[in-house]
Enzyme design. Structure first.
Site, PDB file in Angstrom:
ATOM      1  N   LYS A 201      -6.641  -2.317   5.943  1.00  0.00           N
ATOM      2  CA  LYS A 201      -8.068  -2.455   6.233  1.00  0.00           C
ATOM      3  C   LYS A 201      -8.589  -3.798   5.727  1.00  0.00           C
ATOM      4  CE  LYS A 201     -12.410  -0.092   5.187  1.00  0.00           C
ATOM      5  NZ  LYS A 201     -13.059   1.103   4.661  1.00  0.00           N
TER       6      LYS A 201
ATOM      7  N   HIS B 109      13.097  28.062  -3.951  1.00  0.00           N
ATOM      8  CA  HIS B 109      14.303  27.989  -4.788  1.00  0.00           C
ATOM      9  C   HIS B 109      14.121  27.002  -5.929  1.00  0.00           C
ATOM     10  CE1 HIS B 109      16.765  30.424  -2.013  1.00  0.00           C
ATOM     11  NE2 HIS B 109      15.830  30.013  -1.178  1.00  0.00           N
TER      12      HIS B 109
ATOM     13  N   GLU C 157       0.618  -5.035  -2.243  1.00  0.00           N
ATOM     14  CA  GLU C 157       1.865  -4.399  -1.788  1.00  0.00           C
ATOM     15  C   GLU C 157       2.128  -4.722  -0.314  1.00  0.00           C
ATOM     16  OE1 GLU C 157      -0.517  -2.945  -3.514  1.00  0.00           O
ATOM     17  OE2 GLU C 157       0.269  -1.503  -4.971  1.00  0.00           O
TER      18      GLU C 157
ATOM     19  N   LYS D 122      -5.186  -2.128 -10.727  1.00  0.00           N
ATOM     20  CA  LYS D 122      -4.895  -3.280  -9.854  1.00  0.00           C
ATOM     21  C   LYS D 122      -5.214  -4.574 -10.592  1.00  0.00           C
ATOM     22  CE  LYS D 122      -6.321  -1.420  -5.382  1.00  0.00           C
ATOM     23  NZ  LYS D 122      -7.283  -1.609  -4.303  1.00  0.00           N
TER      24      LYS D 122
ATOM     25  N   GLU E 228      -8.180  11.616  -4.297  1.00  0.00           N
ATOM     26  CA  GLU E 228      -8.884  10.334  -4.304  1.00  0.00           C
ATOM     27  C   GLU E 228     -10.353  10.552  -3.916  1.00  0.00           C
ATOM     28  OE1 GLU E 228      -7.129   6.071  -3.629  1.00  0.00           O
ATOM     29  OE2 GLU E 228      -7.675   6.874  -1.686  1.00  0.00           O
TER      30      GLU E 228
ATOM     31  N   GLY F 228     -10.194   4.311   4.170  1.00  0.00           N
ATOM     32  CA  GLY F 228      -8.733   4.211   4.303  1.00  0.00           C
ATOM     33  C   GLY F 228      -8.069   5.559   4.551  1.00  0.00           C
ATOM     34  N   ARG F 229      -8.371   6.537   3.715  1.00  0.00           N
ATOM     35  CA  ARG F 229      -7.671   7.830   3.831  1.00  0.00           C
ATOM     36  C   ARG F 229      -8.174   8.667   4.993  1.00  0.00           C
ATOM     37  NH1 ARG F 229     -10.502   7.091  -0.575  1.00  0.00           N
ATOM     38  NH2 ARG F 229     -12.243   8.426  -1.177  1.00  0.00           N
TER      39      ARG F 229
HETATM   40  C1  G6Q Z   1      -7.977   5.021   0.796  1.00  0.00           C
HETATM   41  C2  G6Q Z   1      -7.926   3.995  -0.214  1.00  0.00           C
HETATM   42  C3  G6Q Z   1      -6.597   3.316  -0.355  1.00  0.00           C
HETATM   43  C4  G6Q Z   1      -6.331   2.243   0.690  1.00  0.00           C
HETATM   44  C5  G6Q Z   1      -5.127   1.415   0.265  1.00  0.00           C
HETATM   45  C6  G6Q Z   1      -4.750   0.383   1.285  1.00  0.00           C
HETATM   46  O1  G6Q Z   1      -8.956   5.642   1.085  1.00  0.00           O
HETATM   47  O2  G6Q Z   1      -8.966   3.117  -0.023  1.00  0.00           O
HETATM   48  O3  G6Q Z   1      -5.529   4.209  -0.378  1.00  0.00           O
HETATM   49  O4  G6Q Z   1      -6.122   2.832   1.934  1.00  0.00           O
HETATM   50  O5  G6Q Z   1      -5.382   0.812  -0.960  1.00  0.00           O
HETATM   51  O6  G6Q Z   1      -5.810  -0.484   1.508  1.00  0.00           O
HETATM   52  P1  G6Q Z   1      -5.778  -1.498   2.696  1.00  0.00           P
HETATM   53  O7  G6Q Z   1      -5.749  -0.702   3.962  1.00  0.00           O
HETATM   54  O8  G6Q Z   1      -6.999  -2.319   2.574  1.00  0.00           O
HETATM   55  O9  G6Q Z   1      -4.516  -2.308   2.563  1.00  0.00           O
END
Ligand code: G6Q
Length: 533
Positions: free
Chosen positions: A194, A369, A200, A498, A338, A252-253
């Site tokens: 986003k 199990h 990462e 972070k 989250e 994001g989620r």
């Molecule tokens: C989700 C969070 C988080 C996010 C990641 C990736 O709701 O905001 O999990 O999706 O940190 O972020 P980017 O899509 O900006 O790389």
């Protein structure tokens, strides 16, 4: 209000669950929505508790807040944004206004571009240096990873496009192991971010670029960006025709319904993806219109809060009896923890009660199990949420599915019924034990019972069903968040780590001093520095 509910839960505990079953309980304490059945009759909730929970949702303004969300009000108050992932699946038309502007034309245009691009990738009309793409890697993390990874695996029987792979961890092992299996000339890279700044993702994307650069003349042509930040994607050299954007009102989620879902669309095709959106839209309509007792997300949320806040059960297990839903627990961990893992309420005050519960789980029957021992006989009560389809995809292996379903239903029955000491003694007597040894052995074979569970059951997993199920959980989290009074749509708690990681990097490579670090962190840094060879 919580105090009343707690008192009610205490009384209900004394009654147990099995004795509640009279004629009609199963149907009365179940909800149906377009082919899904949620049975919450194996809980301690009775008519009085349910009425109190519904009254709580009314008192906390769930229904007004629900309307505010669907109509684009800025309900994500700490970030000043609307929350409109539902717009991404509003296929039935109409307009949704944000800041005086209808967002739907943009949503539909992006969806059409995604469909056209996915179609070209699937047909081979858009291809890599070595021919039609055989493989796609989605590079993303968190919300830009868990949804597509979960859904692509869940819908594997519908996949007829290039194979999809997912790289998320900055641990070089993740990308190295993935690239080692693939042909760079026939691999498409989706950079899913986003913000287009996540360490990462950008580190993995740069590594993937170098891998392609070594093998093909035009590596950039094999890159796609899924991002709100078109300019940053352009700076990275990705052509605008391969940038699929979305707005900041998609968290994001909650983003699998738009460009972040491109890997799923490439895997199952545009029609399958449309069915996925349709399922979610059907759940949106249901959530928005069904009366409280018939409203599945609302009831699932209230059952959840009953367990976490009235009964005081600190965790809940999500147990899909579907191997392909193997990543659903991880997906729900992010969605729920989250979203509702907050200790400050919307108004800035500290919460006077626990935040949302810990969510965990594994597919059945494997969990049986392993950790089910604790669920059946441990001292903590863990409400279980079972999911199962009446039918599997492997028609020639129907007997497997029958065993799978039998196990799922048996678990909820066993958790509720338990086994009393008298029955355990009889079993031991039959096995030849006598006296003190009989007593000792029998006690180990007692199951307390009255352990609550819900079961979500449906005909068969499909894109439409998955869309419904994911939207069900999203709305459940929303309702729980409103009742708890937290903002389910921010995630400030991930920021501090972070920041510190960024500051630690130069310390680790020796270009910044150790100053100001605590004794433990200093010791760990020193250990790394002297052991990395
Ligand atoms: C989700 C969070 C988080 C996010 C990641 C990736 O709701 O905001 O999990 O999706 O940190 O972020 P980017 O899509 O900006 O790389």
């Amino acid at each position: 209000m919580w105090r009343d509910l707690k008192a009610m839960a205490e009384k209900a505990r004394a009654k147990g669950i099995a004795p509640l079953f009279g004629a009609g309980r199963a149907a009365d304490f179940s909800v149906q929505a377009n082919g899904l059945l949620l049975d919450y009759s194996k809980t301690t909730i009775d008519a009085q508790a349910r009425a109190a929970l519904i009254a709580l949702s009314e008192a906390r303004g769930v229904f007004q807040r629900r309307e505010a969300m669907f109509t684009g009000a800025p309900i994500n108050e700490t970030e000043g944004r609307a929350v409109l992932h539902t717009a991404l699946r509003t296929l039935s038309g109409g307009s949704i206004m944000v800041d005086g502007k209808d967002v739907m034309p943009g949503v539909m245009e992006t969806l059409a571009r995604m469909k056209s691009f996915a179609g070209m990738v699937r047909s081979g009309a858009y291809r890599g240096a070595g021919g039609a793409f055989t493989d796609v890697i989605n590079i993303g993390i968190g919300g830009s990873h868990l949804g597509p990874e979960m859904a692509v695996r869940a819908l594997a029987p519908y996949a007829d496009g290039p194979r999809c792979h997912f790289v998320s961890n900055v641990d070089g092992a993740d990308i190295a192991d993935t690239l080692a299996r693939l042909d760079p000339a026939r691999t498409l890279i989706l950079v899913a971010s986003k913000t287009f700044t996540t360490t990462e993702t950008m580190t993995n994307a740069a590594t993937a670029f170098r891998w392609l650069e070594d093998a093909v003349d035009t590596p950039g042509a094999q890159f796609v960006a899924l991002s709100c930040e078109a300019d940053k994607a352009a700076e990275w050299g990705i052509d605008a025709s391969r940038v699929f954007g979305f707005e900041d009102w998609v968290g994001g989620r909650y983003s699998i319904w738009g460009p972040i879902g491109l890997s799923l669309m490439i895997a199952i095709g545009a029609d399958g993806f449309t069915d996925f959106l349709r399922g979610a839209e059907a759940m949106d309509t249901h959530f928005r219109t069904a009366p409280p007792t018939e409203n599945m997300p609302l009831m699932l949320a209230l059952v959840g809060l009953w367990h976490s806040h009235a009964c005081g059960h600190a965790t809940r297990a999500v147990l899909p009896y579907d191997q392909r839903l193997g990543r659903l627990p991880a997906y729900l961990q992010q969605l729920e923890m989250e979203s509702n893992g907050k200790s400050v309420a919307m108004d800035g005050r500290s919460l006077a009660y626990p935040s949302g519960p810990v969510v965990w789980g594994e597919p059945g029957t494997n969990g049986q199990h392993a950790f089910y021992q604790l669920i059946h006989q441990g001292t903590a009560v863990i409400p279980c949420e079972f999911l199962v389809a009446a039918r599997g995809h492997e028609d020639d292996l129907a007997h497997h599915h029958e065993l799978l379903v039998a196990n799922c239903l048996a678990q909820s029955e066993a958790l509720m019924r338990g086994r009393d000491l008298e029955t355990a003694r009889a079993l031991m007597r039959e096995a030849g034990y006598r006296g003190a040894e009989l007593e000792r052995q029998a006690r180990h074979r007692v199951f307390p019972g009255a352990r609550p569970s819900t079961t979500l059951i449906f005909d068969m997993m499909s894109p439409y069903r998955l869309g419904q199920i994911i939207a069900l959980y999203e709305h459940r989290v929303f309702v729980e968040g409103v009742i708890l009074g937290v903002n389910s749509f921010d995630q400030w708690g991930v920021e501090l780590g972070k920041e510190l990681a960024k500051a630690l990097q130069p310390v680790l490579d020796g270009t910044a001093p150790l100053n100001g670090k605590d004794g433990s962190t200093r010791q760990l840094i020193t250990f790394v520095q002297s052991n990395r060879g």
